[in-house]
Design an enzyme around this catalytic site. Structure first.
Site, PDB file in Angstrom:
ATOM      1  N   GLU A  81      39.517  76.805  17.584  1.00  0.00           N
ATOM      2  CA  GLU A  81      38.446  77.056  16.735  1.00  0.00           C
ATOM      3  C   GLU A  81      37.546  78.254  17.295  1.00  0.00           C
ATOM      4  O   GLU A  81      37.100  79.088  16.489  1.00  0.00           O
ATOM      5  CB  GLU A  81      37.546  75.585  16.996  1.00  0.00           C
ATOM      6  CG  GLU A  81      36.464  75.636  16.334  1.00  0.00           C
ATOM      7  CD  GLU A  81      36.747  75.271  14.602  1.00  0.00           C
ATOM      8  OE1 GLU A  81      37.837  75.029  14.391  1.00  0.00           O
ATOM      9  OE2 GLU A  81      35.536  75.490  13.941  1.00  0.00           O
ATOM     10  N   ASP A  82      37.374  78.322  18.811  1.00  0.00           N
ATOM     11  CA  ASP A  82      36.490  79.162  19.118  1.00  0.00           C
ATOM     12  C   ASP A  82      36.817  80.349  19.972  1.00  0.00           C
ATOM     13  O   ASP A  82      35.931  81.220  20.346  1.00  0.00           O
ATOM     14  CB  ASP A  82      35.293  78.401  20.103  1.00  0.00           C
ATOM     15  CG  ASP A  82      34.544  77.346  19.386  1.00  0.00           C
ATOM     16  OD1 ASP A  82      34.341  77.369  18.341  1.00  0.00           O
ATOM     17  OD2 ASP A  82      34.060  76.257  20.071  1.00  0.00           O
TER      18      ASP A  82
END
Ligand code: MN
Length: 727
Positions: A81-82
């Site tokens: 996700e990051d």
């Protein structure tokens, strides 16, 4: 040592308590290093290095004794996700299992929840569970949320409130359903602090106020119990129990009671060796302290759906104080605190080969599935099971509207079901559907997570008959049928006008004025008739006869010779009354070769029409039969029901849907017999979801009898749908 290194030390200390195999320890270490490198330049709002967050999440997971893959996935949960790491890269590094766990957590993170209504919150919970597919994803997500709640103070205020709102509405109920009591209580208290901080501090102060006194009371009770149980030689462990702030707040609110009226503030928990000891201890307590009636609950014999087991009783202790006592084994206690997560850990064997490990995971997943399946056969199942059974994993799909609202549908539902759910006008005007940005056919089967958009056109001709086969929901079917009925309305109104004119023309100054009088129409209001058109429609459809109307309007028509008109009509009838075997009349034909069509099975009272078939005489269809709608106009011929049918009966097929139970077929048969209707055929079929579909063929006189039968059937318990079958 710096903060990060300390945290990692702490994690590994916890891990080693129950994970000993080198390969598993190495996996966790590798996951930590990988995540640590990828999040290297990132920081949390608190100013801490980002990696602290996944480390904390992994730490929370160790409190459930989570397995090595789950912990590794916990460490990696924000990497896809990051950071710039892709799904493929992670798969290469950590394999499919861990990657799919991380993927699952990332996907759930993308679910945007906007608090609007309770019903939507519930759908979100369901969608959440459905999308997770693997319970480990949910447990990681819950651990993630718990740490985010613990560090919420670093967020701006509006974010604090919205995150707390989301947590209380979505995550808390899920934790509850999974029986994860400890995590749930912490989430609740933290949420209350941000959502309603006055209330939070008020309740906290109430709890603290008499803390000393309560502690003394509990100490007294523990002393008495200890002497008592030692006397019986029972091995036990005793714990005082703290009620969390939120649950006190909720109890005061929901039951509208004062703090002092809450019974279970003084609570004790006895942990004993086995089931038998639980009941033994209960007996000892009940014979020494007076139990309060109706407060005893045996969740050992009958566990709660979220697997909770315990004995509960409330007794009057020393100094007349009221105590709630819970009695359970250590395993039960762990499950009560950690729910599904504990159950998971209990089956963990600590010294496995990779193969065994794989097998265990499969067994766990199987257990999960079995729990879901088992619940299907359990009539009393509720809660977790409710939310997890067919409803979720097997049958339902949850899709988004373009605005982000969630709608749920039965499996196999199509964009048309979606369109009719939004609005029947949208349904009727649908010309196409776009799912996740791509055009799909109207027969496309919706999948959980799809974003669905409907294309409509004002020029649309409206639904086609085939749509009835495409849609899955009764709602859409009903709306499509309604559309067809409305379309046919015009035809019936015309037929009604014709019948009225034939009977009344020349006998009243204006037929429309005569029938359209408000005072007159009022008499038919109970039958749903409000306008002249409604009345003509009813006449055309033959649900109301001209005779009936004339009799009712007698008072409104001074000077009109009703009797003569009625006589005339009757005479006309007698003249025509050359009934065929089928109880039908074809005006002008003496002995018509006439046959009732098998496709729509019309019965007296139905509006009908004859169709001249080559060499086979006339078949009679319902006027709205879909099979003849596009047929050659010239072949239609007027056909009437004869009044002189002498108890003749007609075949009708009905389909009944019900929640299956014992004796349901018997009840259906009794209900048919009670009306003196002949049953010719009955066939029942039960599906996976325990819905029984019963098809019956009966013989009855006319539409009135049919309507009576349908009303009676609908009164039978558990029947929720009765429909006349028209092929
Ligand atoms: Mn996270």
């Amino acid at each position: 040592m710096n903060e990060v290194a300390l945290k990692y030390e702490e994690l590994m200390r916890n891990v080693r308590r129950y994970i000993t195999k080198t390969v598993n320890l190495q996996l966790i270490e590798r996951a930590y290093k990988y995540a640590s490198e990828r999040h290297n330049t990132q920081y949390r709002k608190s100013g801490e290095p980002y990696i602290i967050h996944p480390l904390e999440v992994a730490l929370i997971l160790t409190s459930f004794n989570a397995g090595p893959s789950t912990i590794a996935a916990g460490l990696l949960h924000d990497v896809i996700e990051d950071t710039s790491v892709t799904h493929e890269e992670m798969e290469q590094e950590f394999g499919t299992e861990i990657t799919s766990l991380v993927d699952g957590v990332s996907k759930l993170g993308q679910l945007k929840y906007v608090s609007k209504e309770q019903a939507l919150a519930q759908n979100h919970q369901k969608m959440f569970l459905a999308m997770a597919k693997d319970i480990r994803v949910i447990i990681i997500k819950l651990a993630d949320r718990l740490h985010n709640m613990r560090t919420l103070k670093y967020m701006p205020q509006d974010k604090q409130v919205s995150t707390s709102q989301e947590t209380i509405e979505i995550f808390v109920p899920i934790a509850h359903r999974l029986g994860m009591y400890r995590l749930k209580s912490e989430l609740e208290d933290r949420c209350l602090r941000y959502i309603n901080s006055d209330e939070y501090y008020y309740v906290a102060s109430l709890i603290n106020e008499k803390q000393k006194e309560r502690e003394q009371d509990i100490a007294n009770m523990i002393e008495e119990l200890t002497i008592l149980l030692n006397g019986y030689g029972i091995e036990f462990e005793i714990k005082g129990r703290v009620k969390n702030i939120y649950s006190v707040h909720k109890k005061m609110r929901e039951k509208n009671i004062e703090f002092t009226e809450i019974f279970d503030l003084l609570a004790l928990r006895l942990i004993v060796n086995d089931d038998a000891a639980c009941y033994h201890v209960l007996g000892v307590i009940h014979s020494n302290f007076k139990p309060i009636p109706k407060r005893f609950k045996d969740y050992i014999a009958m566990p709660k759906p979220n697997m909770y087991q315990s004995l509960h009783t409330t007794v009057i202790g020393p100094n007349g104080k009221i105590f709630e006592v819970q009695i359970r084994t250590e395993e039960m206690d762990n499950i009560a605190e950690f729910g599904v997560a504990a159950h998971w850990a209990y089956k963990e064997n600590r010294n496995n080969t990779a193969e065994q490990e794989q097998l265990e995971i499969q067994q766990k997943l199987k257990w999960y599935k079995e729990m879901v399946e088992h619940s299907e056969n359990d009539d009393d199942a509720s809660d977790i099971v409710d939310i997890m059974k067919d409803d979720i994993f097997l049958a339902n799909v949850y899709v988004f509207t373009p605005n982000g609202d969630v709608l749920d549908f039965p499996a196999g539902a199509t964009p048309l079901d979606f369109a009719y759910r939004i609005h029947s006008e949208i349904g009727n005007k649908t010309v196409g559907a776009i799912v996740n940005g791509k055009i799909v056919p109207l027969t496309y089967g919706l999948k959980t997570g799809d974003v669905v958009e409907i294309k409509t056109s004002k020029q649309s001709y409206g639904p086609s008959e085939g749509w009835l086969k495409i849609v899955k929901t009764q709602h859409a079917k009903g709306k499509i049928r309604q559309f067809f009925n409305k379309q046919n309305r015009g035809t019936f109104i015309e037929q009604g006008k014709e019948l009225v004119n034939r009977a009344l023309e020349g006998k009243v100054p204006s037929v429309t004025e005569f029938l359209g009088k408000e005072s007159f129409l009022k008499k038919f209001q109970k039958q749903g008739i409000n306008t002249l058109e409604d009345l003509l429609y009813a006449i055309g459809k033959k649900t109301i006869s001209i005779q009936n109307i004339l009799q009712r309007c007698e008072a409104d028509a001074p000077g009109l010779d009703i009797n003569t008109i009625l006589e005339n009509i009757n005479e006309e009838k007698t003249k025509l009354n050359r009934t065929s075997d089928s109880g039908l009349i074809v005006p002008g034909l003496d002995n018509p070769h006439i046959k009732i069509s098998k496709c729509c099975n019309p019965i007296p009272g139905d509006a009908i029409i004859g169709y001249v078939t080559k060499g086979k005489g006339i078949t009679v269809h319902k006027a709205d039969c879909q099979n003849i709608i596009e047929s050659d106009d010239k072949r239609f011929i007027e056909v009437l029901w004869s009044n002189n049918r002498e108890g003749k009966k007609y075949e009708i097929d009905l389909m009944i849907s019900a929640f299956n139970r014992n004796n349901i077929l018997m009840d259906i048969i009794n209900s048919i017999n009670a009306l003196n209707v002949n049953l010719i055929k009955i066939h029942g079929n039960v599906d996976k979801e325990s819905i029984i579909t019963v098809k019956i063929k009966v013989l009855l006189e006319d539409i009135d009898k049919l309507n009576n039968l349908v009303v009676n059937l609908k009164k039978v318990k558990d029947i929720y749908f009765v429909e006349r079958i028209v092929k």
